[in-house]
Design an enzyme around this catalytic site. Structure first.
Site, mmCIF file in Angstrom:
data_model
loop_
_atom_site.group_PDB
_atom_site.id
_atom_site.type_symbol
_atom_site.label_atom_id
_atom_site.label_comp_id
_atom_site.label_asym_id
_atom_site.label_seq_id
_atom_site.Cartn_x
_atom_site.Cartn_y
_atom_site.Cartn_z
ATOM 1 N N THR A 207 0.862 -1.467 -0.018
ATOM 2 C CA THR A 207 -0.028 -0.034 -0.061
ATOM 3 C C THR A 207 0.779 1.258 0.039
ATOM 4 O OG1 THR A 207 -0.130 -0.127 2.525
ATOM 5 C CG2 THR A 207 -1.841 -1.141 1.194
ATOM 6 N N GLU B 71 -11.168 3.098 5.759
ATOM 7 C CA GLU B 71 -12.199 2.724 4.670
ATOM 8 C C GLU B 71 -13.339 2.805 5.159
ATOM 9 O OE1 GLU B 71 -12.560 1.710 1.071
ATOM 10 O OE2 GLU B 71 -10.746 0.354 1.758
HETATM 11 C C1 LIG Z 1 -11.956 -0.197 -2.246
HETATM 12 C C2 LIG Z 1 -10.375 -0.129 -1.913
HETATM 13 O O1 LIG Z 1 -9.866 0.499 -2.756
HETATM 14 N N1 LIG Z 1 -10.059 -0.730 -1.031
HETATM 15 C C3 LIG Z 1 -8.567 -0.731 -0.508
HETATM 16 C C4 LIG Z 1 -8.142 -1.285 0.878
HETATM 17 C C5 LIG Z 1 -6.913 -0.900 1.474
HETATM 18 O O2 LIG Z 1 -6.515 0.428 1.211
HETATM 19 O O3 LIG Z 1 -6.436 -1.860 1.897
HETATM 20 C C6 LIG Z 1 -7.821 -1.357 -1.514
HETATM 21 O O4 LIG Z 1 -7.944 -2.166 -2.206
HETATM 22 O O5 LIG Z 1 -6.722 -0.760 -1.805
HETATM 23 ZN ZN LIG Z 2 -9.423 2.664 -2.307
#
Ligand SMILES: CC(=O)N[C@@H](CC(=O)O)C(=O)O
Ligand SMILES: [Zn+2]
Length: 312
Positions: free
Chosen positions: A165, A177
């Protein structure tokens, strides 16, 4: 022997919005705070609001070339900034230079990464480690502060299902979220909940830096164990939808034999697992391309050790 953990001050804090350019609460809040920081100012903390994927925000799309919230891999981050890469890889390198480097002592202390989901998850804090006592104390503080509103905690430290991330460049990465909210849409209730949680999160950091001791506590969490794809035909096209009994039932128990999908010809596909699980990210719009209908979690309780700031 003391079980207290002494941790350095969390001086450098960033708030990321627009990691996905069509998730409007984070984009809007960060843009507001870039104009006026009064609301996010706390004594003894440098709080930096930041739009992580400005080109995706401009186009109101999740990403331009690749998903930025998967781009912070060791491989990508070892690339050279000067070279020609997909947009989000270039951006990941820049973000890693400004807020990282990931894994180094120079990295930001805390990064909040603001996201919206089309799933009915309510407010969810996402952690990447069950051993991060600062984050565990912080989510405990937030849960108490927002009660009776609920705030779930999702822990993703699964060796295969964890991803790289934007927030992972920080020493203490934390995702927020909030849903349900359609892509490209602002809903006032979702916006307000996100804003409230951020305020409490920053209050916690201010108190911690100021010397408050946080006694040991437990935190109820949901731990990612599995991803479930839609049923598909031999061409890879989906042949079923999330079953109406499961739709919008994020965090509710799914028992063996419960309906999971409804095929286009009207058949019910049941959950065949051996025990009760807790699905979430059910029917998230952005996950169709990731071949993911929902995520399966198990419930657990984590222990947050007593923490106290160590001033040097
Ligand atoms: C819907 C969405 O974008 N959710 C995020 C969850 C996260 O930040 O860990 C993603 O898939 O990156
Ligand atoms: Zn997101």
């Amino acid at each position: 022997m003391s079980c207290e953990v002494s941790l350095p001050e969390a001086k450098k804090v960033a708030i990321f919005g627009g990691t996905h350019g069509n998730e409007m609460s984070g984009v809007t809040l960060v843009n507001l705070w870039l104009k006026n920081r009064a609301e996010i100012r706390r004594s003894g903390v440098e709080v930096q609001p930041f739009i992580t994927n400005p080109r995706a925000v401009e186009k109101c799309t999740r990403y331009i070339d690749i998903d930025l919230n998967r781009a912070f891999t060791p491989e990508n981050l070892s690339k050279r900034e000067a070279e020609d890469h997909p947009y989000e890889i270039k951006r990941a390198l820049e973000i890693n230079r400004i807020f990282g480097p990931k894994g180094s002592s120079d990295a930001y202390d805390v990064i909040f990464d603001l996201h919206n989901t089309t799933s009915n998850m309510g407010c969810t804090l996402i952690l990447e480690s069950s051993q991060d006592h600062l984050n565990l104390q912080m989510v405990h503080y937030i849960k108490q502060a927002v009660a009776p509103m609920t705030c779930s905690v999702l822990v993703n430290e699964h060796p295969f299902l964890q991803y790289s991330t934007s927030r992972s460049v920080a020493k203490h990465p934390i995702g927020l979220e909030v849903g349900p909210q359609p892509q490209g849409v602002l809903r006032s209730n979702i916006f307000q909940s996100m804003r409230l949680i951020l305020r409490h999160a920053l209050d916690f950091i201010e108190l911690f830096n100021g010397g408050m001791e946080f006694p040991p506590c437990t935190v109820d969490v949901y731990q990612v164990t599995e991803r479930v794809d839609y049923p598909r035909d031999t061409n890879g096209n989906i042949t079923a939808m999330v079953h109406p009994n499961l739709q919008d039932c994020d965090w509710e128990p799914l028992n063996p034999g419960d309906p999971m999908f409804l095929t286009f010809d009207g058949r019910t596909v049941e959950y065949k697992g051996g025990n009760t699980v807790y699905p979430t990210f059910i029917n998230e719009a952005a996950y169709y391309e990731k071949q993911q209908a929902f995520v399966i979690t198990k419930r657990g309780t984590l222990i947050a050790r007593q923490i106290k700031v160590s001033k040097m």
